[in-house]
Design a protein around this motif. Structure first.
Motif, PDB file in Angstrom:
ATOM      1  N   UNK A 160     -79.035  50.395 -89.561  1.00  0.00           N
ATOM      2  CA  UNK A 160     -80.533  49.658 -89.817  1.00  0.00           C
ATOM      3  C   UNK A 160     -81.519  49.886 -88.657  1.00  0.00           C
ATOM      4  N   UNK A 161     -81.120  49.521 -87.621  1.00  0.00           N
ATOM      5  CA  UNK A 161     -82.271  49.591 -86.528  1.00  0.00           C
ATOM      6  C   UNK A 161     -82.647  51.170 -86.223  1.00  0.00           C
ATOM      7  N   UNK A 164     -85.095  52.304 -88.766  1.00  0.00           N
ATOM      8  CA  UNK A 164     -86.458  51.684 -88.605  1.00  0.00           C
ATOM      9  C   UNK A 164     -86.880  52.555 -87.580  1.00  0.00           C
TER      10      UNK A 164
ATOM     11  N   UNK B 148     -85.512  44.623 -82.157  1.00  0.00           N
ATOM     12  CA  UNK B 148     -86.700  45.627 -82.178  1.00  0.00           C
ATOM     13  C   UNK B 148     -87.470  45.562 -83.502  1.00  0.00           C
ATOM     14  N   UNK B 149     -88.428  44.648 -83.507  1.00  0.00           N
ATOM     15  CA  UNK B 149     -89.314  44.346 -84.581  1.00  0.00           C
ATOM     16  C   UNK B 149     -88.341  43.983 -86.120  1.00  0.00           C
ATOM     17  N   UNK B 150     -87.307  43.004 -85.671  1.00  0.00           N
ATOM     18  CA  UNK B 150     -86.536  42.428 -86.723  1.00  0.00           C
ATOM     19  C   UNK B 150     -85.313  43.290 -87.187  1.00  0.00           C
ATOM     20  N   UNK B 151     -85.116  44.336 -86.508  1.00  0.00           N
ATOM     21  CA  UNK B 151     -83.880  45.020 -86.497  1.00  0.00           C
ATOM     22  C   UNK B 151     -83.126  45.046 -85.266  1.00  0.00           C
TER      23      UNK B 151
END
Lengths: 209, 296
Positions: A160-161, A164, B148-151
């Motif tokens: 997920x990270x 993004x 990092x910005x929600x993740x």
């Protein structure tokens, strides 16, 4: 500019032909077809290289193709993450090859460049969602022994990270075709004007003859 | 050279470096001098076990606290312990710790149920050709870090497997059809070199007068476990699985799994095991049938 030392600068030739550099700024079908062929050859080479590497990781030796096909990693089978990633990337490669039809500094080249960034983002989402947002790195290799009777059976990495993060990078990359467009606009116009003047002159010569 | 493209490329690199740098700087601890600073367990950390469901399950309770000097929370922290090979894996402990707070001490109160029946069943299934019983034990843990910005840029899970040899010198004097309809029976004799775990479980069951217990389902499957003293320090474990009519215990167990899991009855008391554990249990019973040479 003539590189022949015995010959003086040939202004006429310079004026009547488009240089290699100038052609880059003009639309060209030949360049597009050449790009498609080369990109597909490159794609096939990468696919084959990956199969060989995966086969090597699994068996420890570079086997013949039948052997590799038998033992191929789960990631490379249809539905596996690498297979999805590679097959899904083909349209992106074709898209960027088709974009090569347009010369640098044209709206077409810029728009194709931007679309390509979004296509990569879409591809990223499809591939990572297809892997249910998590990847077991040991899925293809099996367990890794770390001592007597002890082994690491799974190493799960959440994507997920990464998804993004890479999306942000691709969004930033949209700046590149835009920057290229701005920087090459003048040269594109000049090359276009030259091409038109050559055509006009040729038409005039024909009419005179 | 295209000046516009160059400027755009420099801008992209600058943006990416900025985002990466800020994310990493926020997550890397600055005042760490030893491993204890990253992660330490308080001294009052304790693990308690108690027998529940008439000895069929053990409840393990963990109490304690974890201190860390990491500048960001560790999120989604979990610890799982599983027993058995892939496909017949029984969860024997699960702790969802959740968040370990940044630069703070987090209290952990976790409890889990360890199914005794599964350990006993494995004692029979795990016998290899050399007469050893090995039980694969898998410890899984994972966490998310570097917000990092929600993740979370770091999201890792690790499964560590250890093959525990719990007994050696095991023989299988009996196998075949057992007592009851569509039944299968396997008996193993352990020559006394069993590990403390198996010895302990066997001893506690014998001490509690549960050297002969039967698990049943509402639709008629029954699994009987009998622990016997074979003399000379040898212990025998016999498992007899019986179905009803043409249906084997495996079929009946599969039918009995409901939405909540599988409800088993022991000594008039009902207890329910989770779906995942039920699947592992059914796989073990299937193996029992195969070992006994009876078609499940």
């Amino acid at each position: 500019m003539s590189r022949n030392k015995n010959k003086d600068y040939d202004y006429e030739e310079e004026r009547m032909t488009l240089s290699r550099e100038e052609k880059k700024y003009l639309n060209s079908k030949a360049r597009m077809f050449k790009a498609i062929v080369w990109d597909i050859i490159e794609y096939i080479l990468i696919f084959v290289a990956l199969i060989i590497i995966m086969g090597y990781i699994e068996s420890g030796q570079i086997a013949d193709f039948n052997e590799i096909a038998k033992n191929i990693g789960t990631w490379l089978k249809p539905g596996g993450i690498l297979f999805n990633a590679l097959v899904g990337f083909l349209p992106i490669i074709l898209l960027s090859s088709i974009g090569r039809y347009y010369g640098i500094g044209t709206y077409g080249r810029m728009i194709f460049g931007i679309i390509r960034c979004f296509a990569i983002i879409l591809w990223l989402y499809l591939v990572i969602t297809g892997a249910s947002n998590s990847l077991n790195l040991l899925e293809t290799m099996g367990e890794v022994s770390v001592g007597s009777g002890v082994s690491i059976e799974g190493l799960h990495v959440g994507l997920d990270g990464l998804k993004k993060y890479l999306t942000l990078i691709m969004l930033c990359c949209i700046l590149i075709p835009i920057g290229e467009f701005c920087g090459a606009r003048k040269k594109h116009r000049r090359a276009l004007a030259k091409k038109e003047s050559i055509e006009e002159e040729k038409a005039r010569e024909e009419a005179a003859a | 050279m295209n000046a516009g493209k160059l400027v755009a490329q420099i801008a992209v690199v600058a943006i990416v470096v900025y985002f990466t740098y800020t994310a990493v700087v926020a997550a890397v601890p600055t005042d760490v001098h030893s491993m204890d600073d990253i992660f330490s367990v308080t001294e009052d950390f304790s693990v308690n076990t108690e027998s529940i469901d008439g000895g069929m399950n053990m409840k393990v309770t963990v109490n304690g606290a974890v201190a860390t000097k990491l500048p960001q929370n560790l999120e989604g922290v979990y610890i799982d312990v599983h027993m058995g090979d892939i496909g017949k894996r029984t969860e024997i402990a699960h702790a969802d710790i959740g968040t370990i707070k940044a630069k703070d001490t987090t209290v952990i109160n976790a409890s889990s149920i360890v199914p005794t029946y599964a350990i006993m069943a494995y004692a029979v299934e795990g016998v290899d050709s050399e007469g050893n019983i090995t039980v694969p034990l898998v410890l899984s843990f994972g966490f998310k870090y570097m917000e990092w910005y929600g993740v979370y840029l770091v999201d890792l899970g690790l499964d560590i497997k250890q093959n525990l040899q719990v007994a050696s010198g095991v023989s299988m004097p009996e196998k075949g059809a057992g007592t009851g309809d569509s039944s299968a029976k396997v008996k193993v004799v352990i020559d006394g070199s069993a590990s403390e775990t198996i010895d302990g479980i066997a001893k506690s069951l014998v001490d509690a007068g549960k050297d002969d217990f039967t698990l049943t389902t509402s639709n008629g499957a029954s699994i009987n476990v009998k622990i016997t003293d074979e003399g000379g320090g040898k212990a025998g474990i016999a498992i007899n699985a019986a179905g009803a009519g043409d249906k084997s215990a495996v079929d009946l167990l599969k039918d009995a799994v409901g939405e909540d899991g599988l409800t088993l009855t022991y000594d008039g008391n009902d207890f329910t095991i989770t779906k995942e554990n039920a699947a592992a249990f059914i796989e073990l019973v299937t193996e029992l049938y195969k070992t006994a040479g009876v078609d499940p």
